[in-house]
Design a protein around this motif. Sequence first.
Motif, PDB file in Angstrom:
ATOM      1  N   MET A  25      -2.127   4.598  20.015  1.00 23.89           N
ATOM      2  CA  MET A  25      -1.561   3.572  20.862  1.00 23.89           C
ATOM      3  C   MET A  25      -0.706   4.232  21.938  1.00 23.89           C
ATOM      4  N   VAL A  26      -0.746   3.671  23.125  1.00 21.59           N
ATOM      5  CA  VAL A  26       0.072   4.171  24.219  1.00 21.59           C
ATOM      6  C   VAL A  26       1.282   3.250  24.349  1.00 21.59           C
ATOM      7  N   PHE A  27       2.462   3.850  24.246  1.00 22.64           N
ATOM      8  CA  PHE A  27       3.699   3.090  24.389  1.00 22.64           C
ATOM      9  C   PHE A  27       4.172   3.177  25.827  1.00 22.64           C
ATOM     10  N   ARG A  28       4.899   2.152  26.266  1.00 23.00           N
ATOM     11  CA  ARG A  28       5.429   2.152  27.631  1.00 23.00           C
ATOM     12  C   ARG A  28       6.955   1.986  27.603  1.00 23.00           C
ATOM     13  N   ARG A  29       7.597   2.466  28.631  1.00 22.28           N
ATOM     14  CA  ARG A  29       9.056   2.370  28.740  1.00 22.28           C
ATOM     15  C   ARG A  29       9.492   0.914  28.654  1.00 22.28           C
ATOM     16  N   GLY A  30      10.533   0.662  27.860  1.00 21.70           N
ATOM     17  CA  GLY A  30      11.068  -0.681  27.717  1.00 21.70           C
ATOM     18  C   GLY A  30      10.409  -1.504  26.623  1.00 21.70           C
ATOM     19  N   GLN A  31       9.343  -0.984  26.038  1.00 20.61           N
ATOM     20  CA  GLN A  31       8.638  -1.713  24.983  1.00 20.61           C
ATOM     21  C   GLN A  31       9.468  -1.736  23.703  1.00 20.61           C
ATOM     22  N   LYS A  32       9.510  -2.884  23.043  1.00 20.16           N
ATOM     23  CA  LYS A  32      10.242  -3.009  21.783  1.00 20.16           C
ATOM     24  C   LYS A  32       9.337  -2.565  20.637  1.00 20.16           C
ATOM     25  N   ILE A  33       9.921  -1.782  19.734  1.00 15.92           N
ATOM     26  CA  ILE A  33       9.149  -1.258  18.612  1.00 15.92           C
ATOM     27  C   ILE A  33       9.916  -1.428  17.299  1.00 15.92           C
ATOM     28  N   GLU A  34       9.199  -1.254  16.212  1.00 18.21           N
ATOM     29  CA  GLU A  34       9.792  -1.180  14.883  1.00 18.21           C
ATOM     30  C   GLU A  34       9.321   0.119  14.262  1.00 18.21           C
ATOM     31  N   VAL A  35      10.235   0.836  13.624  1.00 16.11           N
ATOM     32  CA  VAL A  35       9.847   1.986  12.814  1.00 16.11           C
ATOM     33  C   VAL A  35       9.457   1.373  11.471  1.00 16.11           C
ATOM     34  N   PHE A  36       8.158   1.293  11.208  1.00  8.69           N
ATOM     35  CA  PHE A  36       7.696   0.531  10.057  1.00  8.69           C
ATOM     36  C   PHE A  36       7.306   1.378   8.853  1.00  8.69           C
ATOM     37  N   LYS A  37       7.227   2.687   9.032  1.00 13.25           N
ATOM     38  CA  LYS A  37       6.894   3.549   7.897  1.00 13.25           C
ATOM     39  C   LYS A  37       7.352   4.972   8.166  1.00 13.25           C
ATOM     40  N   ARG A  38       7.355   5.755   7.117  1.00 13.68           N
ATOM     41  CA  ARG A  38       7.642   7.177   7.209  1.00 13.68           C
ATOM     42  C   ARG A  38       6.440   7.841   7.873  1.00 13.68           C
ATOM     43  N   SER A  39       6.678   8.780   8.764  1.00 17.47           N
ATOM     44  CA  SER A  39       5.595   9.456   9.460  1.00 17.47           C
ATOM     45  C   SER A  39       5.005  10.579   8.603  1.00 17.47           C
ATOM     46  N   ASN A  40       3.740  10.861   8.837  1.00 19.60           N
ATOM     47  CA  ASN A  40       3.082  11.994   8.201  1.00 19.60           C
ATOM     48  C   ASN A  40       3.170  13.241   9.075  1.00 19.60           C
ATOM     49  N   SER A  76      15.348   4.488  21.687  1.00 13.50           N
ATOM     50  CA  SER A  76      16.733   4.114  21.462  1.00 13.50           C
ATOM     51  C   SER A  76      16.731   3.106  20.318  1.00 13.50           C
ATOM     52  N   LEU A  77      17.213   3.534  19.149  1.00 15.46           N
ATOM     53  CA  LEU A  77      17.224   2.682  17.961  1.00 15.46           C
ATOM     54  C   LEU A  77      18.515   1.888  17.891  1.00 15.46           C
ATOM     55  N   ASP A  78      18.407   0.620  17.543  1.00 14.22           N
ATOM     56  CA  ASP A  78      19.570  -0.263  17.438  1.00 14.22           C
ATOM     57  C   ASP A  78      20.615   0.323  16.489  1.00 14.22           C
ATOM     58  N   GLY A  79      21.767   0.681  17.032  1.00 15.03           N
ATOM     59  CA  GLY A  79      22.875   1.173  16.230  1.00 15.03           C
ATOM     60  C   GLY A  79      22.767   2.605  15.744  1.00 15.03           C
ATOM     61  N   LYS A  80      21.697   3.321  16.117  1.00 17.03           N
ATOM     62  CA  LYS A  80      21.504   4.690  15.617  1.00 17.03           C
ATOM     63  C   LYS A  80      21.340   5.725  16.720  1.00 17.03           C
ATOM     64  N   GLY A  81      21.417   5.314  17.964  1.00 18.77           N
ATOM     65  CA  GLY A  81      21.297   6.259  19.064  1.00 18.77           C
ATOM     66  C   GLY A  81      19.858   6.490  19.482  1.00 18.77           C
ATOM     67  N   THR A  82      19.646   7.544  20.268  1.00 20.56           N
ATOM     68  CA  THR A  82      18.332   7.872  20.812  1.00 20.56           C
ATOM     69  C   THR A  82      17.753   9.056  20.066  1.00 20.56           C
ATOM     70  N   HIS A  83      16.487   8.936  19.688  1.00 19.85           N
ATOM     71  CA  HIS A  83      15.812   9.967  18.897  1.00 19.85           C
ATOM     72  C   HIS A  83      14.382  10.123  19.385  1.00 19.85           C
ATOM     73  N   ARG A  84      13.811  11.305  19.158  1.00 17.69           N
ATOM     74  CA  ARG A  84      12.397  11.544  19.439  1.00 17.69           C
ATOM     75  C   ARG A  84      11.647  11.407  18.122  1.00 17.69           C
ATOM     76  N   LEU A  85      10.717  10.462  18.091  1.00 25.32           N
ATOM     77  CA  LEU A  85       9.992  10.158  16.861  1.00 25.32           C
ATOM     78  C   LEU A  85       8.486  10.272  17.070  1.00 25.32           C
ATOM     79  N   PRO A  86       7.766  10.605  16.013  1.00 21.79           N
ATOM     80  CA  PRO A  86       6.293  10.603  16.089  1.00 21.79           C
ATOM     81  C   PRO A  86       5.790   9.169  16.246  1.00 21.79           C
ATOM     82  N   GLN A  87       4.652   9.034  16.909  1.00 21.36           N
ATOM     83  CA  GLN A  87       4.142   7.710  17.220  1.00 21.36           C
ATOM     84  C   GLN A  87       3.546   6.985  16.015  1.00 21.36           C
TER      85      GLN A  87
END
Length: 70
Positions: A1-16, A51-62
């Motif tokens: 999936m291609v994400f775009r700036r400003g898009q709202k996301i959920e971290v829904f699982k642990r990454s592999n 930018s995660l709500d209440g946790k700052g900005t992080h680089r995460l796998p897609q």
Amino acid sequence: MVFRRGQKIEVFKRSNDESWEAYMDRFVGLHGIITDPDTAINDPDALVEVSLDGKGTHRLPQDCMRPIDS
């Protein structure tokens, strides 16, 4: 999936992805906004800045994120 700036996301699982670290487990279930999707790279394996709500900005796998509706 291609994400775009400003898009709202959920971290829904642990990454592999090998870049996932144990401290990131606490991000599962959090919502955030894409701040740097690395669209110039357009690589589905690249890390995305979020930018995660209440946790700052992080680089995460897609593979741990999914888009959410407003």
